[in-house]
Design a protein around this motif. Structure first.
Motif, PDB file in Angstrom:
ATOM      1  N   ARG A 121      -3.879   5.917   6.604  1.00 60.94           N
ATOM      2  CA  ARG A 121      -5.334   5.849   6.785  1.00 60.94           C
ATOM      3  C   ARG A 121      -5.748   4.581   7.531  1.00 60.94           C
ATOM      4  O   ARG A 121      -6.603   4.625   8.419  1.00 60.94           O
ATOM      5  CB  ARG A 121      -6.036   5.914   5.428  1.00 60.94           C
ATOM      6  CG  ARG A 121      -6.011   7.318   4.842  1.00 60.94           C
ATOM      7  CD  ARG A 121      -6.835   7.454   3.596  1.00 60.94           C
ATOM      8  NE  ARG A 121      -8.150   6.854   3.762  1.00 60.94           N
ATOM      9  CZ  ARG A 121      -8.829   6.270   2.776  1.00 60.94           C
ATOM     10  NH1 ARG A 121      -8.328   6.198   1.569  1.00 60.94           N
ATOM     11  NH2 ARG A 121     -10.019   5.749   2.996  1.00 60.94           N
TER      12      ARG A 121
ATOM     13  N   TYR B  76       0.227   6.864   2.135  1.00 65.36           N
ATOM     14  CA  TYR B  76      -1.061   7.484   2.447  1.00 65.36           C
ATOM     15  C   TYR B  76      -2.077   6.434   2.901  1.00 65.36           C
ATOM     16  O   TYR B  76      -2.774   6.607   3.900  1.00 65.36           O
ATOM     17  CB  TYR B  76      -1.582   8.248   1.226  1.00 65.36           C
ATOM     18  CG  TYR B  76      -2.949   8.844   1.435  1.00 65.36           C
ATOM     19  CD1 TYR B  76      -3.110  10.004   2.186  1.00 65.36           C
ATOM     20  CD2 TYR B  76      -4.072   8.232   0.886  1.00 65.36           C
ATOM     21  CE1 TYR B  76      -4.371  10.547   2.388  1.00 65.36           C
ATOM     22  CE2 TYR B  76      -5.337   8.769   1.075  1.00 65.36           C
ATOM     23  CZ  TYR B  76      -5.485   9.924   1.826  1.00 65.36           C
ATOM     24  OH  TYR B  76      -6.734  10.453   2.038  1.00 65.36           O
ATOM     25  N   ALA B  77      -2.146   5.320   2.181  1.00 60.10           N
ATOM     26  CA  ALA B  77      -3.082   4.244   2.535  1.00 60.10           C
ATOM     27  C   ALA B  77      -2.679   3.594   3.856  1.00 60.10           C
ATOM     28  O   ALA B  77      -3.546   3.261   4.677  1.00 60.10           O
ATOM     29  CB  ALA B  77      -3.144   3.203   1.418  1.00 60.10           C
ATOM     30  N   GLN B  78      -1.382   3.395   4.088  1.00 57.45           N
ATOM     31  CA  GLN B  78      -0.911   2.842   5.363  1.00 57.45           C
ATOM     32  C   GLN B  78      -1.358   3.730   6.522  1.00 57.45           C
ATOM     33  O   GLN B  78      -1.840   3.252   7.544  1.00 57.45           O
ATOM     34  CB  GLN B  78       0.611   2.720   5.374  1.00 57.45           C
ATOM     35  CG  GLN B  78       1.175   1.683   4.442  1.00 57.45           C
ATOM     36  CD  GLN B  78       2.690   1.669   4.464  1.00 57.45           C
ATOM     37  OE1 GLN B  78       3.316   1.994   5.456  1.00 57.45           O
ATOM     38  NE2 GLN B  78       3.279   1.294   3.338  1.00 57.45           N
TER      39      GLN B  78
ATOM     40  N   ARG C 282       0.836  -1.196   0.000  1.00 61.43           N
ATOM     41  CA  ARG C 282       0.000   0.000   0.000  1.00 61.43           C
ATOM     42  C   ARG C 282       0.875   1.251   0.000  1.00 61.43           C
ATOM     43  O   ARG C 282       1.994   1.227   0.497  1.00 61.43           O
ATOM     44  CB  ARG C 282      -0.916   0.035   1.236  1.00 61.43           C
ATOM     45  CG  ARG C 282      -1.762  -1.220   1.469  1.00 61.43           C
ATOM     46  CD  ARG C 282      -2.760  -1.418   0.336  1.00 61.43           C
ATOM     47  NE  ARG C 282      -3.572  -2.610   0.446  1.00 61.43           N
ATOM     48  CZ  ARG C 282      -3.268  -3.794  -0.079  1.00 61.43           C
ATOM     49  NH1 ARG C 282      -2.119  -3.997  -0.661  1.00 61.43           N
ATOM     50  NH2 ARG C 282      -4.101  -4.800  -0.015  1.00 61.43           N
ATOM     51  N   SER C 283       0.325   2.346  -0.496  1.00 58.30           N
ATOM     52  CA  SER C 283       1.041   3.626  -0.458  1.00 58.30           C
ATOM     53  C   SER C 283       1.159   4.083   0.999  1.00 58.30           C
ATOM     54  O   SER C 283       0.423   3.613   1.876  1.00 58.30           O
ATOM     55  CB  SER C 283       0.282   4.674  -1.264  1.00 58.30           C
ATOM     56  OG  SER C 283      -0.946   4.998  -0.607  1.00 58.30           O
TER      57      SER C 283
END
Length: 193
Positions: free
Chosen positions: A68, A64-66, A61-62
């Protein structure tokens, strides 16, 4: 902000056996977080550990996704939106990709080592050769094995054994002195009658 969770009467340690976010098979993505805030309480710090298949999933995951996913997990764990509304910093570090560690924050023994007496006894024995003692987290066979606690306890045990031997030398009329090699990494015991 400081460790706001303490104001809720929470210690800041999270241990998760189920719940979201989770992998497709239901395994929780985040399993363990610990409060690592300084004594000053000027900042609140949580260290969350992600291992094995959860780590492989998260690293795809990016950042940003991590972030979130982690903040959603902390919001659910503390039942408080401050995990997200305080806009905390999230630092992600994959120890497996670190060129100096190439692994985890703790030692890993493959299946069979702990259940095979011959292999496990090699880790339990600090003295590998006469007067050569090993100390470290993986050589401690009690509480803290694999962690800094085990490293400290193992070092204390090795120091106690060395001290006891030096006292024995003195007790039988021998004197001893310690000398370190040029890089300071080894200690030799010189005995004189």
């Amino acid at each position: 902000q400081g460790p706001w969770w303490r104001g809720l009467g929470l210690q800041g340690d999270v241990l998760s056996a189920a719940g979201a976010p989770a992998l497709p098979d239901g395994t929780p993505l985040f399993v363990q977080c610990v409060d690592h805030s300084p004594f000053s309480r000027r900042v609140g710090v949580l260290a969350c550990f992600v291992e094995g298949k959860q780590n492989f999933h998260l690293m795809k995951r990016s950042l940003y996704a991590q972030r979130r996913l982690l903040l959603a997990f902390l919001t659910a764990s503390f039942n408080d939106t401050r995990a997200e509304t305080y806009e905390p910093w999230v630092v992600s570090h994959n120890w497996g990709d670190d060129p100096y560690t190439r692994g985890a924050y703790t030692g890993f023994l493959p299946p069979g080592v702990l259940s095979t007496p011959e292999l496990w006894s090699a880790f339990q024995t600090q003295e590998k050769l006469p007067n050569v003692l090993f100390a470290g987290s993986d050589y401690h066979d009690g509480f803290g094995n694999g962690y800094i606690e085990g490293a400290i306890r193992s070092g204390q045990q090795a120091a106690a054994r060395i001290h006891a031997r030096l006292q024995t030398f003195r007790g039988i009329g021998l004197t001893s002195s310690l000398a370190s090699v040029d890089d300071g990494s080894e200690v030799t015991v010189e005995r004189k009658v």
